[in-house]
Design a protein around this motif. Structure first.
Motif, PDB file in Angstrom:
ATOM      1  N   SER A  59     -10.241  -2.291  -6.282  1.00  0.00           N
ATOM      2  CA  SER A  59     -10.285  -3.758  -6.318  1.00  0.00           C
ATOM      3  C   SER A  59      -8.888  -4.367  -6.290  1.00  0.00           C
ATOM      4  O   SER A  59      -8.710  -5.529  -5.908  1.00  0.00           O
ATOM      5  CB  SER A  59     -11.024  -4.231  -7.583  1.00  0.00           C
ATOM      6  N   ASP A  60      -7.876  -3.562  -6.695  1.00  0.00           N
ATOM      7  CA  ASP A  60      -6.498  -4.046  -6.711  1.00  0.00           C
ATOM      8  C   ASP A  60      -5.812  -3.920  -5.355  1.00  0.00           C
ATOM      9  O   ASP A  60      -4.689  -4.411  -5.183  1.00  0.00           O
ATOM     10  CB  ASP A  60      -5.670  -3.292  -7.763  1.00  0.00           C
ATOM     11  N   LEU A  61      -6.439  -3.243  -4.402  1.00  0.00           N
ATOM     12  CA  LEU A  61      -5.838  -3.105  -3.074  1.00  0.00           C
ATOM     13  C   LEU A  61      -5.853  -4.453  -2.369  1.00  0.00           C
ATOM     14  O   LEU A  61      -6.844  -5.199  -2.429  1.00  0.00           O
ATOM     15  CB  LEU A  61      -6.588  -2.052  -2.249  1.00  0.00           C
ATOM     16  N   THR A  62      -4.754  -4.770  -1.676  1.00  0.00           N
ATOM     17  CA  THR A  62      -4.575  -6.117  -1.115  1.00  0.00           C
ATOM     18  C   THR A  62      -4.854  -6.204   0.380  1.00  0.00           C
ATOM     19  O   THR A  62      -5.019  -7.298   0.910  1.00  0.00           O
ATOM     20  CB  THR A  62      -3.126  -6.578  -1.356  1.00  0.00           C
ATOM     21  N   GLY A  63      -4.844  -5.047   1.054  1.00  0.00           N
ATOM     22  CA  GLY A  63      -4.958  -5.083   2.506  1.00  0.00           C
ATOM     23  C   GLY A  63      -3.600  -5.025   3.183  1.00  0.00           C
ATOM     24  O   GLY A  63      -3.506  -4.849   4.403  1.00  0.00           O
ATOM     25  N   ASN A  64      -2.534  -5.157   2.407  1.00  0.00           N
ATOM     26  CA  ASN A  64      -1.176  -5.004   2.924  1.00  0.00           C
ATOM     27  C   ASN A  64      -0.807  -3.519   2.807  1.00  0.00           C
ATOM     28  O   ASN A  64      -0.668  -2.985   1.709  1.00  0.00           O
ATOM     29  CB  ASN A  64      -0.199  -5.854   2.104  1.00  0.00           C
ATOM     30  N   THR A  65      -0.652  -2.857   3.937  1.00  0.00           N
ATOM     31  CA  THR A  65      -0.491  -1.398   3.959  1.00  0.00           C
ATOM     32  C   THR A  65       0.677  -0.932   3.101  1.00  0.00           C
ATOM     33  O   THR A  65       0.535  -0.019   2.276  1.00  0.00           O
ATOM     34  CB  THR A  65      -0.312  -0.902   5.409  1.00  0.00           C
ATOM     35  N   ASP A  66       1.837  -1.545   3.271  1.00  0.00           N
ATOM     36  CA  ASP A  66       3.012  -1.085   2.531  1.00  0.00           C
ATOM     37  C   ASP A  66       2.845  -1.274   1.029  1.00  0.00           C
ATOM     38  O   ASP A  66       3.186  -0.393   0.234  1.00  0.00           O
ATOM     39  CB  ASP A  66       4.267  -1.818   3.018  1.00  0.00           C
ATOM     40  N   LYS A  67       2.325  -2.468   0.625  1.00  0.00           N
ATOM     41  CA  LYS A  67       2.128  -2.729  -0.805  1.00  0.00           C
ATOM     42  C   LYS A  67       1.094  -1.787  -1.401  1.00  0.00           C
ATOM     43  O   LYS A  67       1.255  -1.263  -2.510  1.00  0.00           O
ATOM     44  CB  LYS A  67       1.693  -4.180  -1.017  1.00  0.00           C
ATOM     45  N   ASP A  68       0.008  -1.535  -0.641  1.00  0.00           N
ATOM     46  CA  ASP A  68      -1.055  -0.671  -1.151  1.00  0.00           C
ATOM     47  C   ASP A  68      -0.587   0.779  -1.276  1.00  0.00           C
ATOM     48  O   ASP A  68      -0.959   1.484  -2.217  1.00  0.00           O
ATOM     49  CB  ASP A  68      -2.293  -0.748  -0.244  1.00  0.00           C
ATOM     50  N   LYS A  69       0.252   1.231  -0.343  1.00  0.00           N
ATOM     51  CA  LYS A  69       0.808   2.586  -0.456  1.00  0.00           C
ATOM     52  C   LYS A  69       1.634   2.712  -1.739  1.00  0.00           C
ATOM     53  O   LYS A  69       1.505   3.686  -2.493  1.00  0.00           O
ATOM     54  CB  LYS A  69       1.687   2.914   0.752  1.00  0.00           C
ATOM     55  N   ALA A  70       2.499   1.744  -1.953  1.00  0.00           N
ATOM     56  CA  ALA A  70       3.359   1.774  -3.146  1.00  0.00           C
ATOM     57  C   ALA A  70       2.508   1.740  -4.416  1.00  0.00           C
ATOM     58  O   ALA A  70       2.795   2.451  -5.400  1.00  0.00           O
ATOM     59  CB  ALA A  70       4.326   0.589  -3.118  1.00  0.00           C
ATOM     60  N   TYR A  71       1.442   0.933  -4.393  1.00  0.00           N
ATOM     61  CA  TYR A  71       0.546   0.825  -5.555  1.00  0.00           C
ATOM     62  C   TYR A  71      -0.144   2.162  -5.835  1.00  0.00           C
ATOM     63  O   TYR A  71      -0.216   2.621  -6.981  1.00  0.00           O
ATOM     64  CB  TYR A  71      -0.481  -0.273  -5.297  1.00  0.00           C
ATOM     65  N   LEU A  72      -0.668   2.801  -4.787  1.00  0.00           N
ATOM     66  CA  LEU A  72      -1.388   4.064  -4.966  1.00  0.00           C
ATOM     67  C   LEU A  72      -0.445   5.166  -5.452  1.00  0.00           C
ATOM     68  O   LEU A  72      -0.820   5.979  -6.307  1.00  0.00           O
ATOM     69  CB  LEU A  72      -2.058   4.483  -3.651  1.00  0.00           C
ATOM     70  N   ILE A  73       0.770   5.197  -4.922  1.00  0.00           N
ATOM     71  CA  ILE A  73       1.748   6.201  -5.365  1.00  0.00           C
ATOM     72  C   ILE A  73       2.058   6.015  -6.849  1.00  0.00           C
ATOM     73  O   ILE A  73       2.191   6.987  -7.604  1.00  0.00           O
ATOM     74  CB  ILE A  73       3.025   6.110  -4.507  1.00  0.00           C
ATOM     75  N   LYS A  74       2.133   4.761  -7.276  1.00  0.00           N
ATOM     76  CA  LYS A  74       2.379   4.458  -8.689  1.00  0.00           C
ATOM     77  C   LYS A  74       1.233   4.973  -9.557  1.00  0.00           C
ATOM     78  O   LYS A  74       1.435   5.466 -10.672  1.00  0.00           O
ATOM     79  CB  LYS A  74       2.571   2.955  -8.875  1.00  0.00           C
ATOM     80  N   GLN A  75      -0.017   4.873  -9.024  1.00  0.00           N
ATOM     81  CA  GLN A  75      -1.184   5.303  -9.787  1.00  0.00           C
ATOM     82  C   GLN A  75      -1.190   6.820 -10.024  1.00  0.00           C
ATOM     83  O   GLN A  75      -1.746   7.299 -11.013  1.00  0.00           O
ATOM     84  CB  GLN A  75      -2.468   4.887  -9.069  1.00  0.00           C
ATOM     85  N   PHE A  76      -0.587   7.572  -9.095  1.00  0.00           N
ATOM     86  CA  PHE A  76      -0.477   9.021  -9.300  1.00  0.00           C
ATOM     87  C   PHE A  76       0.261   9.324 -10.599  1.00  0.00           C
ATOM     88  O   PHE A  76      -0.048  10.288 -11.299  1.00  0.00           O
ATOM     89  CB  PHE A  76       0.275   9.671  -8.126  1.00  0.00           C
ATOM     90  N   LYS A  77       1.285   8.504 -10.921  1.00  0.00           N
ATOM     91  CA  LYS A  77       2.099   8.737 -12.112  1.00  0.00           C
ATOM     92  C   LYS A  77       1.378   8.290 -13.381  1.00  0.00           C
ATOM     93  O   LYS A  77       1.621   8.823 -14.462  1.00  0.00           O
ATOM     94  CB  LYS A  77       3.431   8.001 -11.980  1.00  0.00           C
ATOM     95  N   ILE A  78       0.504   7.316 -13.231  1.00  0.00           N
ATOM     96  CA  ILE A  78      -0.196   6.759 -14.398  1.00  0.00           C
ATOM     97  C   ILE A  78      -1.335   7.662 -14.841  1.00  0.00           C
ATOM     98  O   ILE A  78      -1.576   7.866 -16.037  1.00  0.00           O
ATOM     99  CB  ILE A  78      -0.723   5.346 -14.075  1.00  0.00           C
ATOM    100  N   HIS A  79      -2.078   8.238 -13.866  1.00  0.00           N
ATOM    101  CA  HIS A  79      -3.279   9.031 -14.176  1.00  0.00           C
ATOM    102  C   HIS A  79      -3.003  10.524 -13.985  1.00  0.00           C
ATOM    103  O   HIS A  79      -2.370  10.928 -13.005  1.00  0.00           O
ATOM    104  CB  HIS A  79      -4.440   8.599 -13.279  1.00  0.00           C
ATOM    105  N   ASN A  80      -3.500  11.333 -14.924  1.00  0.00           N
ATOM    106  CA  ASN A  80      -3.266  12.779 -14.869  1.00  0.00           C
ATOM    107  C   ASN A  80      -4.474  13.571 -14.357  1.00  0.00           C
ATOM    108  O   ASN A  80      -4.372  14.764 -14.133  1.00  0.00           O
ATOM    109  CB  ASN A  80      -2.897  13.306 -16.267  1.00  0.00           C
ATOM    110  N   SER A  81      -5.594  12.896 -14.185  1.00  0.00           N
ATOM    111  CA  SER A  81      -6.826  13.594 -13.798  1.00  0.00           C
ATOM    112  C   SER A  81      -6.752  14.117 -12.355  1.00  0.00           C
ATOM    113  O   SER A  81      -6.368  13.383 -11.434  1.00  0.00           O
ATOM    114  CB  SER A  81      -8.024  12.642 -13.936  1.00  0.00           C
ATOM    115  N   LYS A  82      -7.155  15.373 -12.165  1.00  0.00           N
ATOM    116  CA  LYS A  82      -7.172  15.967 -10.823  1.00  0.00           C
ATOM    117  C   LYS A  82      -8.143  15.227  -9.911  1.00  0.00           C
ATOM    118  O   LYS A  82      -7.863  14.996  -8.724  1.00  0.00           O
ATOM    119  CB  LYS A  82      -7.568  17.444 -10.923  1.00  0.00           C
ATOM    120  N   GLU A  83      -9.305  14.847 -10.473  1.00  0.00           N
ATOM    121  CA  GLU A  83     -10.312  14.144  -9.672  1.00  0.00           C
ATOM    122  C   GLU A  83      -9.796  12.791  -9.200  1.00  0.00           C
ATOM    123  O   GLU A  83     -10.019  12.398  -8.048  1.00  0.00           O
ATOM    124  CB  GLU A  83     -11.607  13.949 -10.488  1.00  0.00           C
ATOM    125  N   ILE A  84      -9.077  12.097 -10.063  1.00  0.00           N
ATOM    126  CA  ILE A  84      -8.506  10.802  -9.689  1.00  0.00           C
ATOM    127  C   ILE A  84      -7.420  11.003  -8.628  1.00  0.00           C
ATOM    128  O   ILE A  84      -7.337  10.249  -7.652  1.00  0.00           O
ATOM    129  CB  ILE A  84      -7.945  10.064 -10.922  1.00  0.00           C
TER     130      ILE A  84
END
Length: 329
Positions: A12-37
């Motif tokens: 729901s936080d994805l904006t449709g802006n490719t560059d911003k969404d890539k940066a957001y998803l990469i940030k989420q890798f650091k926040i969450h430790n779950s393999k499934e996530i």
């Protein structure tokens, strides 16, 4: 939060802006430790990548995967009969990863599964360039073999033959590759190449099943050429190495309507220059290696080559040695 809640929030936080969404998803890798996530984040990130970025990513991933691990993954697809996926994985691998041991102006490269194969090669083949043996474990030539197997199963026979011959160029004494080529020629009713290949198998194979199949394939060739006494002798000879239903059925067929008298198998085959015994070089080299490894107290390796000898000869003294070594382990 549950897995579903976390993923729903991220999406729901994805904006449709490719560059911003890539940066957001990469940030989420650091926040969450779950393999499934992480797996779902990877899928989301993949969908945002351009073709060039996807290819670069695949190249980076493949280069980090040891070739033996890649080969295991291909076998997992083969075991489930998923040849289309196996083909795609192999083609991606062969396209993206530069092959380490391609043709070289100075060296000829070869890969062997064990010292027996290397010694057989050195005895029977000469190389115009300096010979280099690819280290055990760097199984890059095996990729060509698997490529040929997959193409065979997808009925791409010309491409399969080319891939298998490429694999054979790295290990001309491989019974496994030769047997797969013979299956290809058998399926294509290419009796001339089938006969040539089975002769090579009888020269180099140390696997009783491969040897038995070679005799059966030769029996088929001679039967198709209406030389039924030779065919019968070959099927009977194959039973010395494997009691296979095909040999029994073919022998029943030949005996049922051709009424061939009992033949001296060795004489019939010797008259055709077809070997009736295991290549002496295989037996001598196997014994040398078994004794050498035993002397060096490398008992598992010694057992392997005593096992080769016993499977081919059923020699009781070799069996006694095997049992003795097993007690010493």
């Amino acid at each position: 939060m549950s897995y579903d809640d976390i993923i729903a929030k991220i999406k729901s936080d994805l904006t449709g802006n490719t560059d911003k969404d890539k940066a957001y998803l990469i940030k989420q890798f650091k926040i969450h430790n779950s393999k499934e996530i992480h797996l779902e984040l990877g899928r989301l990130l993949w969908d945002l990548m351009s073709d060039e970025e996807q290819n670069a990513y695949k190249k980076a991933v493949i280069q980090d995967i040891p070739v033996d691990e890649f080969i295991k993954s291909v076998y997992s697809y083969l075991n489930y009969g998923d040849f289309e996926t196996a083909l795609k994985e192999l083609e991606d691998f062969m396209e993206i990863l530069p092959f380490k041991f391609r043709e070289d102006p100075q060296f000829d490269y070869f890969y062997f599964n064990n010292p027996l194969e290397e010694k057989l090669f050195r005895k029977y083949f000469k190389t115009p360039k300096q010979m280099k043996v690819i280290p055990f474990g760097d199984e890059y030539p095996r990729v060509f073999y698997l490529y040929g197997v997959v193409l065979m199963n997808l009925s791409e026979f010309d491409r399969a033959e080319s891939a298998l011959k490429k694999a054979l160029s790295y290990n001309p004494v491989s019974g496994e590759i030769l047997s797969t080529l013979s299956a290809l020629y058998d399926g294509n009713y290419d009796l001339n190449n089938l006969k040539k290949t089975t002769v090579e198998i009888l020269k180099f194979s140390y696997d009783p099943r491969e040897i038995a199949k070679a005799y059966r394939d030769l029996g088929y060739c001679y039967y198709e050429n209406k030389k039924c006494n030779i065919s019968k002798a070959l099927y009977e000879q194959s039973l010395n190495y494997e009691n296979h239903p095909r040999a029994q059925i073919e022998l029943q067929l030949i005996n049922s309507y051709l009424h061939i008298d009992e033949t001296d198998i060795k004489k019939v085959l010797n008259d055709e220059n077809i070997p009736t015994n295991i290549n002496d070089d295989i037996l001598e080299i196997s014994m040398f290696l078994a004794l050498d490894f035993e002397k060096k107290n490398l008992l598992n390796q010694s057992l392997y080559f005593y096992g080769v000898l016993y499977n081919l000869t059923h020699d009781e003294e070799v069996l006694t040695k095997i049992n003795d070594l097993k007690h010493r382990l």
